[in-house]
Design a protein around this motif. Structure first.
Motif, PDB file in Angstrom:
ATOM      1  N   ASP A 170       0.827  -1.222   0.000  1.00  0.00           N
ATOM      2  CA  ASP A 170       0.000   0.000   0.000  1.00  0.00           C
ATOM      3  C   ASP A 170       0.854   1.261   0.000  1.00  0.00           C
ATOM      4  O   ASP A 170       0.400   2.329  -0.400  1.00  0.00           O
ATOM      5  N   GLY A 171       2.111   1.127   0.455  1.00  0.00           N
ATOM      6  CA  GLY A 171       3.011   2.275   0.410  1.00  0.00           C
ATOM      7  C   GLY A 171       2.805   3.294   1.515  1.00  0.00           C
ATOM      8  O   GLY A 171       3.515   4.299   1.559  1.00  0.00           O
ATOM      9  N   THR A 172       1.855   3.035   2.411  1.00  0.00           N
ATOM     10  CA  THR A 172       1.546   4.057   3.426  1.00  0.00           C
ATOM     11  C   THR A 172       1.633   3.545   4.862  1.00  0.00           C
ATOM     12  O   THR A 172       1.685   4.349   5.788  1.00  0.00           O
ATOM     13  N   CYS A 173       1.645   2.230   5.056  1.00  0.00           N
ATOM     14  CA  CYS A 173       1.585   1.700   6.418  1.00  0.00           C
ATOM     15  C   CYS A 173       2.960   1.829   7.100  1.00  0.00           C
ATOM     16  O   CYS A 173       3.948   2.226   6.491  1.00  0.00           O
ATOM     17  N   CYS A 203       5.765  -0.219   5.350  1.00  0.00           N
ATOM     18  CA  CYS A 203       6.170   0.418   4.090  1.00  0.00           C
ATOM     19  C   CYS A 203       7.031   1.645   4.370  1.00  0.00           C
ATOM     20  O   CYS A 203       8.081   1.853   3.750  1.00  0.00           O
ATOM     21  N   CYS A 211       4.350  -5.470   4.393  1.00  0.00           N
ATOM     22  CA  CYS A 211       3.094  -4.707   4.343  1.00  0.00           C
ATOM     23  C   CYS A 211       1.909  -5.663   4.492  1.00  0.00           C
ATOM     24  O   CYS A 211       1.776  -6.607   3.728  1.00  0.00           O
TER      25      CYS A 211
END
Ligand code: ZN
Length: 349
Positions: free
Chosen positions: A108-111, A114, A122
């Protein structure tokens, strides 16, 4: 309408993608799928080559791996390369016509994981051929542009596909701290074991031993890598800095730990027995480090560089080719012939 062009820039006839679909354990059907339309930051790739992985074989035979259960028809295959044929808005890193190696896990690139750079951990990752996400045994695939890594012209389609397992080996050697002068013992002479040996050698390891009980696999592995190969029962001098467990076999885990020097490091990659006994006393008195490795993060650039520079020849791993209609054969090839290191599906053929 998506204007899909082939590698020569010509518009392709028909807007249909073909996919080899696992409809139930042991059964593969070729089905038509609409050619995906690239969304923002996505590209559509015409798939050139897809390596067959042990996990594909496991899903094919059993319909599940641990908690991942195939509940709906699933396209297998996640070691893929191809050519970009359509590009959505916002993709700056690749153009139409670019040959790419596809990194198959999209976080997701946001957690928190990540943001810490460990995007392989992730919890919301979408990974090709892992339920419920379809994989790459298909003529067309839509992927995030950031995960389509460009490869140079002299890197073959097969090699670009096999960058995926090589990235596992890169991540494994990193976690194990393999450096120049390291001594490394690898348990298991399958593709991951042999690639780990190759990355260890490319990293400067000066003693690399692979333990593999099957003589055909020892011989096949020897044709690829300069590591030494040893039967499981054979005596082997210990004192290794690093142990890479690539077999999934409980006795191999124990043997590898026994072969480590004090303060040695073990990384568990092979999947097999979910639970094993731990030699607590050996781990305490030798102060061993034991950890796992799950896929990879930020390993594709290094893997691609090793291949492009000629330090690792992935073409040597390929034994057999199959078309999309023969995915069933591709998935059962290693069961029939254990000397096969890699079977490759070429969906366009
Ligand atoms: Zn994340």
């Amino acid at each position: 309408v998506v204007h899909v062009v082939d590698g020569r820039g010509e518009l392709m006839t028909g807007f249909v993608s073909l996919a080899a679909v696992l409809t139930e354990p042991g059964r593969i059907e070729v089905q038509e799928r609409p050619i995906p339309e690239p969304g923002s930051h996505e590209v559509v790739v015409s798939v050139s080559a897809v390596g067959v992985c042990g996990s594909d074989v496991h899903y094919f035979e059993h319909g599940r791996i641990g908690d991942f259960v195939v509940e709906h028809p699933l396209v297998l295959g996640h070691e893929a390369s191809g050519t970009v044929v359509a590009r959505g808005a916002g993709v700056a890193t690749v153009s139409v016509g670019q040959r790419v190696s596809i990194e198959p896990g999209w976080p997701d690139g946001t957690c928190a994981e990540c943001r810490a750079g460990r995007y392989n951990l992730c919890p919301d990752v979408r990974f090709l051929a892992t339920p419920p996400y379809d994989g790459a045994f298909a003529t067309m695939l839509c992927v995030p542009g950031d995960f389509a890594h460009p490869v140079a012209d002299h890197v073959s389609d097969d090699a670009a596909a096999l960058v995926e397992p090589l990235a596992v080996a890169v991540a494994t050697c990193r976690r194990a701290g393999v450096v120049a002068g390291s001594s490394v013992v690898v348990m298991g002479g399958g593709p991951i074991g042999v690639m780990c040996a190759e990355v260890a050698i490319a990293s400067g390891a000066t003693r690399v031993a692979v333990v593999e009980p099957n003589e055909l696999r020892r011989r096949r592995g020897s044709s690829v890598t300069g590591a030494t190969f040893h039967d499981a029962g054979a005596a082997l001098d210990g004192g290794f800095d690093v142990f890479l467990e690539c077999s999934g076999a409980a006795p191999a885990l124990r043997q590898g730990i026994d072969l480590l020097r004090p303060a040695g490091r073990a990384v568990l990659v092979g999947m097999g027995a979910d639970e094993v006994l731990l030699p607590v006393s050996a781990m305490q008195t030798k102060e061993l480090w034991v950890t796992g490795c799950f896929r990879y993060a930020n390993a594709y650039p290094e893997a691609i560089a090793l291949v492009a520079a000629g330090r690792i020849d992935l073409d040597l791993f390929v034994d057999r080719y199959y078309g999309l209609a023969d995915v069933h054969e591709a998935l059962t090839a290693t069961r029939r012939d254990p000397s096969i290191l890699k079977a490759v599906v070429r969906p366009g053929q």
